[in-house]
Write an enzyme that holds these catalytic residues in place. Structure first.
Site, mmCIF file in Angstrom:
data_model
loop_
_atom_site.group_PDB
_atom_site.id
_atom_site.type_symbol
_atom_site.label_atom_id
_atom_site.label_comp_id
_atom_site.label_asym_id
_atom_site.label_seq_id
_atom_site.Cartn_x
_atom_site.Cartn_y
_atom_site.Cartn_z
ATOM 1 N N CYS A 1 57.688 3.240 100.966
ATOM 2 C CA CYS A 1 58.661 3.187 99.870
ATOM 3 C C CYS A 1 58.128 4.121 98.771
ATOM 4 O O CYS A 1 57.227 4.921 99.027
ATOM 5 C CB CYS A 1 58.924 1.759 99.396
ATOM 6 N N HIS B 1 38.103 -3.905 110.025
ATOM 7 C CA HIS B 1 37.558 -5.149 109.471
ATOM 8 C C HIS B 1 38.614 -6.242 109.324
ATOM 9 O O HIS B 1 38.324 -7.408 109.545
ATOM 10 C CB HIS B 1 36.956 -4.901 108.084
HETATM 11 C C1 RB5 Z 1 62.825 2.561 94.740
HETATM 12 O O1 RB5 Z 1 63.284 3.257 93.633
HETATM 13 C C2 RB5 Z 1 61.423 2.005 94.513
HETATM 14 O O2 RB5 Z 1 61.492 0.972 93.581
HETATM 15 C C3 RB5 Z 1 60.827 1.541 95.807
HETATM 16 O O3 RB5 Z 1 60.832 2.589 96.731
HETATM 17 C C4 RB5 Z 1 59.378 1.087 95.766
HETATM 18 O O4 RB5 Z 1 58.584 1.997 95.085
HETATM 19 C C5 RB5 Z 1 59.107 -0.280 95.348
HETATM 20 O O5 RB5 Z 1 57.944 -0.720 95.313
#
Ligand code: RB5
Length: 157
Positions: free
Chosen positions: A66, A99
């Site tokens: 993300c 680990h």
């Molecule tokens: C998306 O904008 C962002 O909030 C997501 O990809 C992530 O970084 C959340 O932890």
């Protein structure tokens, strides 16, 4: 190796590279999306799909990307049997397998540069749990926490 991968819009560009490279070196990659980096979607959806694939044996390890990697790791670690490691360095990436027997790698595509991220992926995928006694002991304690939390949740229902 069977590897499940997934990313939200923040992780999409890096995920495209990860899928391409892992397939190019012979891994069986199941890509749970997203297929559209322009759509503001939700990281828990991908963390859940990847985590379920790992937990149910469809993949040996998973990778969730993300923007920061934080949301992905928080969400993935909610799944029983998933041990997700948010890594921004190669040492943590291989140690998390050797680990801690982590089975999901989380990356932040907006935080970690693409070349370093690919080295982290290689370090994680290439490492194995050592199975040493001290690590088994610590892992058993982690699993005790998970079991206790689950039975507490069941008692509350
Ligand atoms: C998306 O904008 C962002 O909030 C997501 O990809 C992530 O970084 C959340 O932890």
């Amino acid at each position: 190796m069977k590897i499940a991968v997934g990313a939200d819009h923040g992780g999409y560009p890096l995920n495209v590279r990860i899928v391409a490279e892992l397939r190019a070196v012979g891994h069986a990659v199941e890509d749970f999306g997203t297929r559209d980096g322009a759509r503001g979607d939700d990281y828990p959806d991908y963390a859940r799909r990847v985590g379920e694939a790992v937990r149910e044996g469809g993949a040996e390890v998973g990778i969730v990307v993300c923007g920061s990697g934080v949301g992905a790791s928080v969400a993935a670690n909610k799944l029983r049997g998933v041990r997700a490691a948010l890594c921004s360095d190669t040492y943590s990436a291989h140690q998390s397998r050797e680990h801690d027997d982590c089975n999901v790698l989380c990356l932040g595509a907006r935080v970690t540069g693409e070349e370093l991220a690919m080295e982290i992926v290689r370090a994680f995928v290439g490492a194995r749990f050592t199975g040493e006694e001290r690590h088994l002991r610590r892992l058993a304690k982690v699993l005790d926490i998970e079991r206790a939390e689950t039975s507490k949740a069941n008692d509350e229902v």
